[in-house]
Design an enzyme around this catalytic site. Sequence first.
Site, PDB file in Angstrom:
ATOM      1  N   HIS A   1      85.191  53.689  48.707  1.00 54.46           N
ATOM      2  CA  HIS A   1      84.595  54.492  49.779  1.00 54.46           C
ATOM      3  C   HIS A   1      84.593  55.931  49.292  1.00 54.46           C
ATOM      4  O   HIS A   1      85.636  56.481  48.930  1.00 54.46           O
ATOM      5  CB  HIS A   1      85.386  54.369  51.077  1.00 54.46           C
ATOM      6  N   CYS A   2      83.427  56.566  49.279  1.00 59.13           N
ATOM      7  CA  CYS A   2      83.315  57.926  48.753  1.00 59.13           C
ATOM      8  C   CYS A   2      83.258  58.917  49.908  1.00 59.13           C
ATOM      9  O   CYS A   2      82.312  58.887  50.711  1.00 59.13           O
ATOM     10  CB  CYS A   2      82.064  58.045  47.875  1.00 59.13           C
TER      11      CYS A   2
END
Length: 305
Positions: free
Chosen positions: A146-147
Amino acid sequence: MQSLYLKVIGPVIPQWLQLVVQLALRRLIHQRSSFFLVLHLVLEVAVYGEYSWEVFPSSLELGFRRSILLLPYILVLGKMYFFYQCCTKDPGMISPSNHKQLLKVYMYDGILYQQSHVCPTCKLAKPARSKHCRVCNRCIHRFDHHCVWVNNCIGALNIRYFLLYLVTLSGMAAAVGTVTVRFLIQVALVSNLHQAMYVNTDGEHVPVGILYIVQKLFLTFPRILFMLGFTLLTFFLLAGYTAFHFYLVMTNQTSNEWYKLKNSCQCHIDNSRPDKRIWGNIYHRGIITNVKEIISPETEQKKIR
Ligand SMILES: [Zn+2]
Ligand SMILES: [Zn+2]
């Protein structure tokens, strides 16, 4: 990250402030938030503002080629497109409608991925290489990570945009940094800074060193030097991160798999985590096929058929 924070900063910060920082960090990192997305854009505006305000017109006056000076603007257009795709494109959300199809894409390796695993939140059998993102609260096909910078998961369907986003972002930092360094060197040459002399304690005339030149430039162009320092630091961090992601592409691993295997080195036989020594990457099918899989994800190929 939080344990590192507690060890390093914890002892010197009052407890109430630690609590506030922990809550803020939890909110920023463990929940979807636009904070890093906006921060990223603000930093970019600051760098490009300084570049456009001082470096660009001054470099033009010094006779730099216009095509070189415009390169950072061309790269930022490409970057904005890939950034938008990363932020908005479905990373590969697993839903009841596509679940059966995604179960057929990858085989279970029996080590990192077990056929019997069911996501307790989505109530669906986990396809191999998928993972439930706790930030977005959904299972993602070929989950990478997850960025927080794009406020989205990176999975099978948007990883190609993420890679191009990293490449263009690194290119932007490299282009702005190169033009700025060239500009400062040119200024030092034009003003004969490199030939300047000072009188030492013995009364001799001695050429000034590089530190004096940097100091002089810093006093004359403080904003440019700050911008350059930030840009170069960003470039080295990004270039390393981009190279790491290309390594993952070539070996057909996700960040999630790499991280699990990295932590598995110290685990014992009875530990539930996988043993790196017995893990053979069954998803690695040669560099060309691995790259093709990123460009044209397996799910999309199956949809076309
Ligand atoms: Zn799930
Ligand atoms: Zn996510």
